[in-house]
Write an enzyme that holds these catalytic residues in place. Structure first.
Site, short mmCIF file in Angstrom:
data_model
loop_
_atom_site.label_atom_id
_atom_site.label_comp_id
_atom_site.label_asym_id
_atom_site.label_seq_id
_atom_site.Cartn_x
_atom_site.Cartn_y
_atom_site.Cartn_z
N TYR A 180 -24.60 22.79 -15.14
CA TYR A 180 -24.78 22.31 -14.13
C TYR A 180 -24.58 20.86 -14.08
CZ TYR A 180 -27.21 20.60 -9.65
OH TYR A 180 -27.55 20.04 -8.66
N LYS A 219 -21.72 17.92 -12.73
CA LYS A 219 -22.20 16.89 -11.87
C LYS A 219 -21.66 15.29 -12.76
CE LYS A 219 -23.96 19.02 -8.45
NZ LYS A 219 -23.61 19.19 -7.03
N1 LIG Z 1 -32.12 20.70 -4.30
C1 LIG Z 1 -32.04 19.90 -5.29
O1 LIG Z 1 -33.03 19.48 -5.72
C2 LIG Z 1 -30.89 19.03 -5.48
C3 LIG Z 1 -30.87 17.90 -6.31
C4 LIG Z 1 -29.75 17.27 -6.70
C5 LIG Z 1 -28.48 17.59 -6.11
N2 LIG Z 1 -28.41 18.68 -5.54
C6 LIG Z 1 -27.14 19.04 -4.89
O2 LIG Z 1 -27.17 19.11 -3.35
C7 LIG Z 1 -26.26 20.01 -3.16
C8 LIG Z 1 -26.71 20.94 -1.99
O3 LIG Z 1 -27.54 21.85 -2.70
P1 LIG Z 1 -28.91 22.35 -1.98
O4 LIG Z 1 -30.17 22.06 -2.66
O5 LIG Z 1 -29.06 22.13 -0.52
O6 LIG Z 1 -28.70 23.78 -2.32
P2 LIG Z 1 -28.58 25.25 -1.15
O7 LIG Z 1 -29.80 25.41 -0.26
O8 LIG Z 1 -28.56 26.39 -2.10
O9 LIG Z 1 -27.13 25.04 -0.33
C9 LIG Z 1 -25.85 25.06 -1.10
C10 LIG Z 1 -24.81 25.14 -0.02
O10 LIG Z 1 -23.61 25.09 -0.69
C11 LIG Z 1 -22.94 26.25 -0.23
N3 LIG Z 1 -21.90 26.63 -1.25
C12 LIG Z 1 -22.17 27.20 -2.37
N4 LIG Z 1 -20.93 27.48 -2.97
C13 LIG Z 1 -19.99 27.43 -2.02
C14 LIG Z 1 -18.51 27.48 -1.91
N5 LIG Z 1 -17.82 28.04 -2.79
N6 LIG Z 1 -17.99 27.28 -0.57
C15 LIG Z 1 -18.70 26.65 0.41
N7 LIG Z 1 -20.01 26.57 0.43
C16 LIG Z 1 -20.67 26.92 -0.88
C17 LIG Z 1 -23.97 27.43 0.23
O11 LIG Z 1 -23.43 28.28 1.07
P3 LIG Z 1 -24.02 29.90 0.90
O12 LIG Z 1 -25.36 29.68 1.94
O13 LIG Z 1 -22.93 30.65 1.58
O14 LIG Z 1 -24.42 30.13 -0.36
C18 LIG Z 1 -24.97 26.42 0.70
O15 LIG Z 1 -24.80 26.14 1.93
C19 LIG Z 1 -25.40 20.66 -4.19
O16 LIG Z 1 -24.36 20.20 -4.71
C20 LIG Z 1 -26.55 20.41 -5.36
O17 LIG Z 1 -26.01 20.52 -6.60
C21 LIG Z 1 -29.57 19.47 -4.97
#
Ligand SMILES: NC(=O)c1ccc[n+]([C@@H]2O[C@H](COP(=O)([O-])OP(=O)(O)OC[C@H]3O[C@@H](n4cnc5c(N)ncnc54)[C@H](OP(=O)(O)O)[C@@H]3O)[C@@H](O)[C@H]2O)c1
Length: 243
Positions: A166, A170
């Site tokens: 991961y 990034k």
């Molecule tokens: N949450 C945190 O603390 C945090 C911190 C830093 C960065 N981020 C980044 O923020 C972004 C969003 O994450 P989140 O926290 O909102 O996580 P999340 O709730 O798990 O959402 C992830 C989203 O990505 C989609 N996804 C995964 N693989 C995909 C694919 N192959 N094609 C299309 N969609 C796909 C998922 O779809 P499905 O529902 O179909 O699985 C879901 O809609 C990510 O890039 C993550 O690395 C998150």
């Protein structure tokens, strides 16, 4: 030319992507809800429509180039441009407290397929449409965990959080931000990395300390930067993040 701005957010059916779409939709921007699952994507778009956002589901699996082509064709035919691309979809496949040397190559490859190669493929598919915008914005949703400066700082709050696949995916994504921003610097297309911070979503079992509203705010801000805004940068909601 359609005067309303058009934004595409990948992985917008839930979490930070959904909230970013909601925040952009509240600014009267047309939001295309990229999702790999039709049912989940349509439900999200309907919820946003009910909130007064101009939202529309679009099938987009970051790992499936056929869906990129079909989605870009649809946007070209219906909107003729794309103003904002938010590369939000992302995955973490390993334990956040795991041992880096135990991570399998399969986990590394799968993580990079979505978090890095997939972002590049989606961006390439939509770049011709972004170039038709009067001021394109590309936001790569990165993470503070991708910062080499923070990874090598023993005093960083997240110094112990070192999931190799991961974090390095990034870091690579941040390299894409810098390099693409350089290519596009004369084109009035701004490319930046966003660090939403530790946000309560399914990605971390909803353990994050920020709300999605707080986490998505930096993504929304970078997606709507003015013409004299930054490009090739890395930001959280407090400002610049060290690479
Ligand atoms: N949450 C945190 O603390 C945090 C911190 C830093 C960065 N981020 C980044 O923020 C972004 C969003 O994450 P989140 O926290 O909102 O996580 P999340 O709730 O798990 O959402 C992830 C989203 O990505 C989609 N996804 C995964 N693989 C995909 C694919 N192959 N094609 C299309 N969609 C796909 C998922 O779809 P499905 O529902 O179909 O699985 C879901 O809609 C990510 O890039 C993550 O690395 C998150």
């Amino acid at each position: 030319m359609n005067e309303q701005k058009v934004a595409l957010i990948t992985g917008a059916n839930k979490g930070l992507g959904y909230e970013t779409a909601r925040q952009l939709g509240k600014q009267n921007i047309k939001v295309l809800i990229g999702a790999r699952d039709e049912t989940r994507g349509r439900e999200a778009a309907e919820k946003l429509l009910a909130e007064g956002c101009d939202a529309e589901f679009i099938l987009l699996d970051v790992g499936d180039e056929k869906t990129h082509e079909a989605a870009a064709k649809y946007v070209a035919e219906n909107y003729g441009k794309l103003d904002i691309l938010v590369n939000n979809a992302g995955i973490v496949l390993e334990s956040l407290s795991g041992t880096p040397s135990d991570v399998s190559l399969e986990t590394l490859r799968k993580t990079f397929d979505t978090n890095f190669f997939g972002v590049i493929a989606v961006t390439k598919a939509f770049l011709p449409l972004i170039k038709k915008s009067e001021g394109g914005r590309i936001v790569n949703v990165s993470s503070g965990l991708g910062s080499l400066a923070q990874n090598s700082d023993a005093n960083c709050d997240y110094a112990a959080v070192k999931p190799l696949a991961y974090n390095s995916s990034k870091t690579a994504l941040n390299a894409f931000t810098v390099i693409l921003a350089h290519e596009l610097k004369e084109a009035n297309i701004k490319v930046n990395s966003a660090d939403p911070g530790y946000t309560a979503t399914d990605l971390n079992g909803n353990q994050g300390t920020k709300t999605v509203e707080q986490g998505a705010s930096v993504i929304t801000d970078l997606a709507t930067l003015p013409n004299d805004g930054a490009t090739g940068g890395y930001f959280d909601d407090e400002g610049v993040v060290p690479w």
